[in-house]
Motif scaffolding. Structure first.
Motif, PDB file in Angstrom:
ATOM      1  N   ASN A 106       0.831  -1.211   0.000  1.00 53.06           N
ATOM      2  CA  ASN A 106       0.000   0.000   0.000  1.00 53.06           C
ATOM      3  C   ASN A 106       0.862   1.256   0.000  1.00 53.06           C
ATOM      4  OD1 ASN A 106      -2.338  -1.492  -0.038  1.00 53.06           O
ATOM      5  ND2 ASN A 106      -2.725  -1.294   2.157  1.00 53.06           N
ATOM      6  N   GLY A 107       1.988   1.222   0.704  1.00 49.41           N
ATOM      7  CA  GLY A 107       2.896   2.363   0.694  1.00 49.41           C
ATOM      8  C   GLY A 107       3.488   2.607  -0.683  1.00 49.41           C
ATOM      9  N   LEU A 108       3.861   1.523  -1.369  1.00 50.24           N
ATOM     10  CA  LEU A 108       4.396   1.670  -2.729  1.00 50.24           C
ATOM     11  C   LEU A 108       3.337   2.198  -3.694  1.00 50.24           C
ATOM     12  CD1 LEU A 108       6.623  -1.526  -3.053  1.00 50.24           C
ATOM     13  CD2 LEU A 108       7.385   0.853  -2.892  1.00 50.24           C
ATOM     14  N   VAL A 109       2.110   1.728  -3.547  1.00 46.49           N
ATOM     15  CA  VAL A 109       1.019   2.213  -4.408  1.00 46.49           C
ATOM     16  C   VAL A 109       0.767   3.701  -4.149  1.00 46.49           C
ATOM     17  CG1 VAL A 109      -1.462   2.012  -4.874  1.00 46.49           C
ATOM     18  CG2 VAL A 109      -0.042  -0.036  -4.769  1.00 46.49           C
ATOM     19  N   LEU A 112       3.420   5.502  -5.939  1.00 41.74           N
ATOM     20  CA  LEU A 112       3.118   5.468  -7.373  1.00 41.74           C
ATOM     21  C   LEU A 112       2.067   6.520  -7.725  1.00 41.74           C
ATOM     22  CD1 LEU A 112       2.981   1.708  -8.404  1.00 41.74           C
ATOM     23  CD2 LEU A 112       4.084   3.521  -9.683  1.00 41.74           C
ATOM     24  N   ASN A 113       1.040   6.629  -6.897  1.00 43.10           N
ATOM     25  CA  ASN A 113      -0.010   7.627  -7.150  1.00 43.10           C
ATOM     26  C   ASN A 113       0.538   9.045  -7.041  1.00 43.10           C
ATOM     27  OD1 ASN A 113      -2.026   5.751  -7.666  1.00 43.10           O
ATOM     28  ND2 ASN A 113      -2.636   5.629  -5.525  1.00 43.10           N
ATOM     29  N   ASP A 114       1.451   9.273  -6.088  1.00 39.47           N
ATOM     30  CA  ASP A 114       2.071  10.594  -5.972  1.00 39.47           C
ATOM     31  C   ASP A 114       2.893  10.924  -7.215  1.00 39.47           C
ATOM     32  OD1 ASP A 114       0.938  10.924  -3.473  1.00 39.47           O
ATOM     33  OD2 ASP A 114       2.777  10.387  -2.372  1.00 39.47           O
ATOM     34  N   ALA A 115       3.667   9.957  -7.689  1.00 39.79           N
ATOM     35  CA  ALA A 115       4.474  10.179  -8.899  1.00 39.79           C
ATOM     36  C   ALA A 115       3.570  10.396 -10.107  1.00 39.79           C
ATOM     37  CB  ALA A 115       5.402   8.992  -9.134  1.00 39.79           C
ATOM     38  N   MET A 116       2.462   9.687 -10.165  1.00 44.49           N
ATOM     39  CA  MET A 116       1.521   9.858 -11.273  1.00 44.49           C
ATOM     40  C   MET A 116       0.909  11.261 -11.220  1.00 44.49           C
ATOM     41  SD  MET A 116      -1.783   7.514 -12.246  1.00 44.49           S
ATOM     42  CE  MET A 116      -2.467   7.706 -10.621  1.00 44.49           C
ATOM     43  N   ASN A 120       5.463  12.273 -13.217  1.00 44.07           N
ATOM     44  CA  ASN A 120       6.865  11.874 -13.228  1.00 44.07           C
ATOM     45  C   ASN A 120       6.938  10.405 -13.660  1.00 44.07           C
ATOM     46  OD1 ASN A 120       9.535  11.292 -12.747  1.00 44.07           O
ATOM     47  ND2 ASN A 120       9.604  12.315 -10.751  1.00 44.07           N
ATOM     48  N   GLY A 121       7.029  10.175 -14.944  1.00 47.31           N
ATOM     49  CA  GLY A 121       7.056   8.823 -15.493  1.00 47.31           C
ATOM     50  C   GLY A 121       8.270   8.024 -15.071  1.00 47.31           C
ATOM     51  N   ALA A 122       9.440   8.674 -14.963  1.00 48.98           N
ATOM     52  CA  ALA A 122      10.663   7.968 -14.568  1.00 48.98           C
ATOM     53  C   ALA A 122      10.536   7.449 -13.129  1.00 48.98           C
ATOM     54  CB  ALA A 122      11.871   8.893 -14.704  1.00 48.98           C
ATOM     55  N   ARG A 123      10.012   8.265 -12.236  1.00 48.58           N
ATOM     56  CA  ARG A 123       9.830   7.843 -10.842  1.00 48.58           C
ATOM     57  C   ARG A 123       8.790   6.720 -10.767  1.00 48.58           C
ATOM     58  NH1 ARG A 123      11.569   6.523  -6.105  1.00 48.58           N
ATOM     59  NH2 ARG A 123      10.229   7.103  -4.386  1.00 48.58           N
ATOM     60  N   MET A 124       7.748   6.814 -11.570  1.00 44.14           N
ATOM     61  CA  MET A 124       6.743   5.748 -11.610  1.00 44.14           C
ATOM     62  C   MET A 124       7.388   4.436 -12.024  1.00 44.14           C
ATOM     63  SD  MET A 124       3.244   7.311 -13.209  1.00 44.14           S
ATOM     64  CE  MET A 124       2.404   5.752 -13.093  1.00 44.14           C
ATOM     65  N   ARG A 125       8.265   4.489 -13.020  1.00 40.61           N
ATOM     66  CA  ARG A 125       8.917   3.279 -13.499  1.00 40.61           C
ATOM     67  C   ARG A 125       9.814   2.662 -12.416  1.00 40.61           C
ATOM     68  NH1 ARG A 125       7.558   1.420 -17.725  1.00 40.61           N
ATOM     69  NH2 ARG A 125       7.274   3.333 -18.882  1.00 40.61           N
ATOM     70  N   GLU A 126      10.541   3.502 -11.671  1.00 36.79           N
ATOM     71  CA  GLU A 126      11.365   2.999 -10.559  1.00 36.79           C
ATOM     72  C   GLU A 126      10.499   2.297  -9.517  1.00 36.79           C
ATOM     73  OE1 GLU A 126      13.424   6.234  -8.752  1.00 36.79           O
ATOM     74  OE2 GLU A 126      14.395   6.856 -10.624  1.00 36.79           O
ATOM     75  N   LEU A 127       9.419   2.956  -9.127  1.00 39.67           N
ATOM     76  CA  LEU A 127       8.530   2.375  -8.116  1.00 39.67           C
ATOM     77  C   LEU A 127       7.845   1.122  -8.632  1.00 39.67           C
ATOM     78  CD1 LEU A 127       7.026   5.701  -6.787  1.00 39.67           C
ATOM     79  CD2 LEU A 127       8.474   4.122  -5.499  1.00 39.67           C
ATOM     80  N   LEU A 128       7.489   1.122  -9.889  1.00 32.54           N
ATOM     81  CA  LEU A 128       6.840  -0.040 -10.489  1.00 32.54           C
ATOM     82  C   LEU A 128       7.772  -1.243 -10.499  1.00 32.54           C
ATOM     83  CD1 LEU A 128       4.219  -0.962 -11.741  1.00 32.54           C
ATOM     84  CD2 LEU A 128       5.036  -0.148 -13.937  1.00 32.54           C
ATOM     85  N   ASN A 129       9.050  -1.012 -10.783  1.00 34.91           N
ATOM     86  CA  ASN A 129      10.028  -2.107 -10.722  1.00 34.91           C
ATOM     87  C   ASN A 129      10.129  -2.660  -9.305  1.00 34.91           C
ATOM     88  OD1 ASN A 129      10.595  -2.010 -13.455  1.00 34.91           O
ATOM     89  ND2 ASN A 129      12.283  -0.550 -13.188  1.00 34.91           N
TER      90      ASN A 129
END
Length: 188
Positions: A106-109, A112-116, A120-129
């Motif tokens: 839930n913290g990672l999600v 991800l929502n904050d980066a979205m 910030n697509g690059a930060r989303m990709r880091e978190l998604l990995n």
């Protein structure tokens, strides 16, 4: 002569009596409130009239262990039994490794929502990995949706739009679907 004021002297005690009757009927003889219809009957009791006769569905199997984790913050865990120690500060319920796993996901999600939100697509990709590495199961396809949004932010074009249209058409119940529509299809 009759006035409306005298009518209240008759009606008010009747209403008060009816309210007291309802309150006393909603309690058991020893003064404890009766369980509501939504609460589960204690084990060993027969279901009440009109209650569903179906057996309750089993909860889905948990991925992690259901054993309590070590005491968090040095405080002991308190069990549900009245015989368990209830003096001094303690955790009200055990925290299992599965609880910790859910909190982490839930913290990672949330990140991800904050980066979205920051686009910030690059930060989303880091978190998604990180999400894919630590929580590989994705029954709802949320990871795919976040990946498509990151693609739309980093490389907008026909390929990312086609992927977004496919996700939007297939994943009708996804909680990420509206963000795919807003960011990728509507250009928001």
């Amino acid at each position: 002569m009759s006035s409306p004021r005298w009518g209240w002297f008759v009606v008010a005690p009747m209403l008060l009596g009816a309210a007291l009757c309802l309150v006393t009927r909603s309690r058991s003889p020893d003064g404890r409130p009766l369980p509501s219809a939504r609460q589960e009957a204690p084990r060993g009791e027969a279901p009440r009239e009109g209650a569903s006769r179906r057996a309750p569905e089993e909860p889905p199997a948990l991925a992690g262990s259901a054993e309590p984790a070590e005491a968090v913050g040095g405080l002991p865990l308190v069990g549900p039994s009245p015989d368990d120690r209830h003096d001094g500060p303690a955790h009200p319920h055990p925290t299992t490794p599965r609880h910790l796993e859910i909190q982490h996901e839930n913290g990672l999600v949330a990140l991800l929502n904050d980066a979205m939100s920051a686009r910030n697509g690059a930060r989303m990709r880091e978190l998604l990995n990180e999400v894919r590495r630590t929580h590989p199961g994705d029954a709802n396809g949320l990871q795919d949706g976040y990946g498509i949004i990151a693609d739309c932010l980093e490389a907008p074009g026909e390929a990312s739009r086609a992927a977004a249209e496919g996700y939007h058409a297939r994943r009708r119940a996804s909680t990420v679907r509206r963000f795919v529509r807003t960011i990728c299809l509507e250009g928001g």
